[in-house]
Design a protein around this motif. Structure first.
Motif, PDB file in Angstrom:
ATOM      1  N   ASN A   1       0.829  -1.199   0.000  1.00 16.70           N
ATOM      2  CA  ASN A   1       0.000   0.000   0.000  1.00 16.70           C
ATOM      3  C   ASN A   1       0.875   1.265   0.000  1.00 16.70           C
ATOM      4  O   ASN A   1       2.106   1.191   0.127  1.00 16.70           O
ATOM      5  N   ASP A   2       0.204   2.428  -0.168  1.00 15.67           N
ATOM      6  CA  ASP A   2       0.950   3.697  -0.280  1.00 15.67           C
ATOM      7  C   ASP A   2       1.818   3.943   0.949  1.00 15.67           C
ATOM      8  O   ASP A   2       2.949   4.401   0.848  1.00 15.67           O
ATOM      9  N   GLN A   3       1.246   3.609   2.105  1.00 16.01           N
ATOM     10  CA  GLN A   3       1.997   3.854   3.347  1.00 16.01           C
ATOM     11  C   GLN A   3       3.277   3.004   3.376  1.00 16.01           C
ATOM     12  O   GLN A   3       4.349   3.496   3.767  1.00 16.01           O
TER      13      GLN A   3
ATOM     14  N   GLU B   1       5.818   4.508   1.012  1.00 16.54           N
ATOM     15  CA  GLU B   1       6.437   5.711   1.598  1.00 16.54           C
ATOM     16  C   GLU B   1       7.448   5.329   2.670  1.00 16.54           C
ATOM     17  O   GLU B   1       8.524   5.917   2.770  1.00 16.54           O
ATOM     18  N   LEU B   2       7.061   4.335   3.472  1.00 16.72           N
ATOM     19  CA  LEU B   2       7.982   3.865   4.533  1.00 16.72           C
ATOM     20  C   LEU B   2       9.301   3.379   3.916  1.00 16.72           C
ATOM     21  O   LEU B   2      10.392   3.688   4.390  1.00 16.72           O
ATOM     22  N   ILE B   3       9.176   2.605   2.835  1.00  8.46           N
ATOM     23  CA  ILE B   3      10.374   2.067   2.172  1.00  8.46           C
ATOM     24  C   ILE B   3      11.220   3.213   1.615  1.00  8.46           C
ATOM     25  O   ILE B   3      12.442   3.260   1.828  1.00  8.46           O
TER      26      ILE B   3
ATOM     27  N   LEU C   1       4.748  -6.971  11.475  1.00  5.81           N
ATOM     28  CA  LEU C   1       5.917  -7.765  11.066  1.00  5.81           C
ATOM     29  C   LEU C   1       6.227  -7.585   9.577  1.00  5.81           C
ATOM     30  O   LEU C   1       7.396  -7.438   9.194  1.00  5.81           O
ATOM     31  N   LEU C   2       5.197  -7.564   8.723  1.00  6.97           N
ATOM     32  CA  LEU C   2       5.450  -7.438   7.284  1.00  6.97           C
ATOM     33  C   LEU C   2       6.198  -6.135   6.970  1.00  6.97           C
ATOM     34  O   LEU C   2       7.208  -6.140   6.254  1.00  6.97           O
ATOM     35  N   ASP C   3       5.731  -5.023   7.525  1.00  5.43           N
ATOM     36  CA  ASP C   3       6.391  -3.732   7.266  1.00  5.43           C
ATOM     37  C   ASP C   3       7.829  -3.754   7.796  1.00  5.43           C
ATOM     38  O   ASP C   3       8.748  -3.217   7.178  1.00  5.43           O
TER      39      ASP C   3
END
Ligand SMILES: Cc1cc2nc3c(=O)[nH]c(=O)nc-3n(C[C@H](O)[C@H](O)[C@H](O)COP(=O)(O)OP(=O)(O)OC[C@H]3O[C@@H](n4cnc5c(N)ncnc54)[C@H](O)[C@@H]3O)c2cc1C
Length: 392
Positions: free
Chosen positions: A6-8, A11-13, A70-72
């Motif tokens: 997702n967009d979030q 952006e985090l990456i 965990l995934l993020d």
């Protein structure tokens, strides 16, 4: 089922990669210094990463973590590893490392102390399971803790312990009971300045990191450091599945870096008056590398997504581990091949990436051990590898 980030998450990456690139030179220096036994630059890097929100990614915010799923967390470990292995290693060990078990098994005081300290970059905690005579057969461990009043006296030895000299504590798996079965195994946090504790100078592994031997000579540790006194092995290994996924995210980061470098290289290097990228044999190698990378990512993402509300499913973790370790090894090997002689030279980054992922087939349970577990699951059998007892 949604296979899109997702967009979030995107952006985090992006944000994490930006921060990672800012810390890249410092991380390289810290890694080189640690290689030569100087740990100060690593401590400084740890603090700087914490200040930038790059440690304790999945740890609850109340303990100084970032509170990510965990995934993020795995996506960010992969992004950091792609930039530099030291960054990936620190993000992994302070998120999906020993503190996962402390969060799961520890009491409030233990969580306040160790989870918060690690997430804030104040210190690191190693994981001590393997012994000279208890590798794959981890439950054969002999290291034992003897409880006397408010103290525990530990005798034994561990081997291959990652990052121990750069860390302040080890979360030690050891026996407390004396039945001789796996039920005796519990865990205790051992401070590295405890009386009777010592660490070897370390052995350099293929990736240029050091593995240490730990010695416990009636090592005296406060009883309050015990995380679990018995019957904890199953639980510890369940929590350890998150650690395994963290190390897979590192392998994915190394393989992605190799793939991207090789993809660029074949479009620049010319032979026979053409770009290497014009040769179909090499195009097919690139296509296969990409397919493997995507498939490996999906297996890790599935195991992580299914663990959102609890611990990773063991068989999903094992299947991911078997595929990811093999696929990443092949991707990194192919990247060397695509660069020809240059790929084999240390001036180019791909040979180091191969060395980084090679250990993934060994640590956290070897590929053979994970295949044993998958097969036992398929056949509905207990995974018992022990030799039958001799008849008397
Ligand atoms: C880079 C690296 C980092 C590590 N970090 C840590 C750490 O931080 N903490 C820690 O506690 N340990 C750590 N280890 C140790 C690691 O977990 C062990 O090396 C691993 O569990 C294998 O044990 P062993 O080396 O004794 O191999 P062995 O158990 O002796 O295995 C040798 C070979 O036999 C195979 N084998 C063994 N039993 C079976 C079976 N039943 N069926 C089929 N094949 C079998 C194995 O797959 C392997 O190929 C690390 C290791 C490495 C390489």
């Amino acid at each position: 089922m949604d296979f899109q980030l997702n967009d979030q998450q995107r952006e985090l990456i992006e944000g994490t990669e930006r921060l990672g690139r800012q810390l890249q030179a410092q991380a390289k220096e810290a890694g080189d210094a640690e290689h030569h036994g100087d740990f100060e630059p690593m401590h400084k890097l740890r603090r700087d990463m914490a200040a930038n929100g790059l440690l304790g990614l999945n740890m609850p915010t109340e303990y100084g973590g970032m509170g990510l799923p965990l995934l993020d967390t795995l996506l960010l470990i992969q992004s950091l590893q792609k930039i530099d292995s030291t960054l990936g290693g620190l993000a992994h060990r302070t998120s999906t490392g020993a503190i996962g078990a402390i969060l799961e098994l520890g009491n409030q005081a233990q969580k306040d102390r160790y989870v918060t300290g690690v997430a804030r970059g104040e210190f690191g905690v190693s994981i001590g399971i393997t012994e000279p005579d208890a590798g794959s057969a981890a439950t054969a461990m002999k290291t034992r803790g003897r409880i006397e009043g408010d103290d525990v006296f530990i005798r034994g030895q561990k081997i291959f312990i990652s990052a121990a000299k750069a860390h302040k504590y080890t979360m030690l798996y050891c026996r407390f009971g004396s039945t001789g079965s796996a039920r005796d195994i519990g865990a205790i946090v051992v401070p590295h300045d405890a009386p009777g504790f010592s660490i070897s100078p370390g052995t350099l592994n293929m990736a240029g990191e050091r593995q240490y031997e730990l010695f416990f000579d009636d090592c005296k540790v406060p009883r309050e450091n015990i995380l679990a006194e018995s019957n904890a092995f199953g639980k510890l290994i369940s929590v350890y599945n998150a650690e395994r996924l963290g190390s897979m995210a590192r392998m994915l980061g190394s393989a992605q870096a190799s793939f991207e470098f090789a993809l660029q290289y074949v479009q620049e290097r010319k032979q026979f008056g053409r770009e290497l990228a014009d040769f179909q044999g090499l195009q097919w190698m690139l296509a296969e590398m990409k397919v493997k990378l995507e498939a490996a990512q999906l297996m890790v993402w599935r195991a992580a997504s299914n663990a959102m509300t609890g611990l990773p499913v063991p068989v999903e973790t094992s299947m991911a581990k078997v595929y990811v370790a093999q696929a990443c090894k092949e991707i990194c090997d192919d990247a060397i091949q695509l660069l020809g002689g240059y790929g084999y030279m240390t001036e180019y980054p791909v040979e180091a990436r191969y060395r980084e992922v090679r250990g993934g087939s060994i640590y956290g349970g070897t590929l053979q051990i994970h295949k044993n577990m998958i097969a036992a699951h398929l056949l509905g059998r207990k995974n018992n590898q022990w030799a039958p007892k001799a008849e008397t």
